[in-house]
Write an enzyme that holds these catalytic residues in place. Structure first.
Site, short mmCIF file in Angstrom:
data_model
loop_
_atom_site.label_atom_id
_atom_site.label_comp_id
_atom_site.label_asym_id
_atom_site.label_seq_id
_atom_site.Cartn_x
_atom_site.Cartn_y
_atom_site.Cartn_z
N GLU A 149 -5.74 5.64 5.93
CA GLU A 149 -5.67 5.40 4.49
C GLU A 149 -6.54 6.41 3.75
OE1 GLU A 149 -6.41 1.51 1.70
OE2 GLU A 149 -5.12 1.33 3.44
N ARG A 183 0.82 -1.22 0.00
CA ARG A 183 0.00 0.00 0.00
C ARG A 183 0.85 1.27 0.00
NH1 ARG A 183 -5.35 -1.67 1.62
NH2 ARG A 183 -5.64 -3.51 0.32
N SER A 200 -11.20 1.16 3.26
CA SER A 200 -10.47 0.98 4.52
C SER A 200 -10.10 2.33 5.13
CB SER A 200 -9.19 0.17 4.28
OG SER A 200 -9.50 -1.12 3.80
#
Length: 300
Positions: A279, A158, A209
């Site tokens: 995030e 990520r 998320s």
């Protein structure tokens, strides 16, 4: 060169959270040349894709932003697929499938666009951007337009070089594998079913998320263990099936979301001494209480 822009732009309907106020000015380029021209003529401007992972303050933003959602060109040459940053992930997955090309099936379940998915090295169902990316065309404030190879991107979980150096992804080229359309479609159907079971429907306004997974652990597991599924604040709540998702099903506000994020963050920090990293991106600055929460959550 006439480039589309709108002043006093009400952003709420465009955001996945269905939250947000008025932006001073929004630019909507359709290609890389227009994008570069906007950057050259507007200093201190922020760039967003289709706002699928962005919380915008109800008090708006006193500045200019670029939305790349109108940059939608896709070209295919053999096994190479080149897509502009505004192309939606599900759309690109379907185009690849129609051309018997495998490797982007995981994008079928993402509401975001190619630019954001490359920027964060999106991944799901044992596939990731870094598996297939050949190069990305990015914009750097110091160097202008740059072409970065897969290796140059410094991909991690990520994460990519883009986040560390504030690079803006404008276009990406992927090398895919030949496969049967039925096989590709079956995998995409499976990915969609997995998303349905593990993530809230987009009919429940959410931004995916909330927090990144800390190294060696799962944000969802940590949050679940501290009772996050029972938490709510104002008009927003934690989704009952996964503790790392906030849904806005009761006309929640941006302050509601940030306040709930702060409660989630605090519970994990107190119980595990782990500071979860958001995030979700945030755009605001006009609300004092939101600014206080962001100093803690985003460390700025």
């Amino acid at each position: 060169m006439a480039i589309s822009s709108e002043k006093n732009f009400d952003i709420k309907k465009l955001t996945s959270f269905k939250i947000g106020g008025v932006i001073d000015e929004v630019f909507l380029p359709e290609n890389i040349d227009e994008f570069e021209n906007i950057l050259k003529n507007n200093s201190d401007i922020k760039v967003f894709g289709n706002l699928s992972n962005t919380l915008v303050s109800d008090d708006g933003y006193s500045g200019k932003i670029i939305l790349t959602k109108n940059m939608k060109s896709v070209t295919i040459e053999g096994n190479f697929v080149t897509a502009d940053c505004g192309v939606k992930g599900p759309k690109l997955a379907q185009i690849a499938c129609e051309n018997n090309l495998s490797g982007l099936e995981f994008m079928i379940g993402f509401p975001g666009s190619v630019g954001g998915e490359v920027y964060m090295n999106a991944s799901a169902n044992s596939q990731s951007v870094s598996d297939k990316l050949i190069y990305a065309i990015c914009y750097s404030k110091s160097n202008g337009i740059v072409k970065l190879s897969n290796k140059d991107m410094n991909f991690e979980y990520r994460s990519s070089r883009c986040q560390k150096e504030d690079l803006i992804v404008l276009q990406a080229c992927f090398e895919l594998e030949n496969s049967g359309k039925d096989i590709i479609q079956k995998q995409m159907d499976g990915n969609l079913q997995f998303r349905k079971e593990h993530q809230p429907s987009l009919s429940l306004p959410n931004c995916g998320s909330v927090f990144k997974n800390p190294k060696g652990d799962s944000a969802g597991r940590l949050l679940d263990s501290v009772g996050a599924k029972e938490m709510s604040y104002g008009g927003v709540r934690i989704w009952e099936n996964h503790a790392n998702f906030i849904v806005n099903d009761r006309a929640g506000t941006s302050l509601d979301v940030l306040s709930l994020m702060f409660e989630m963050f605090t519970k994990v920090k107190v119980n595990y001494n782990i500071e979860l990293e958001p995030e979700i991106r945030f755009l605001g600055g006009n609300n004092e209480k939101e600014n206080e929460l962001c100093k803690i959550l985003y460390k700025k």
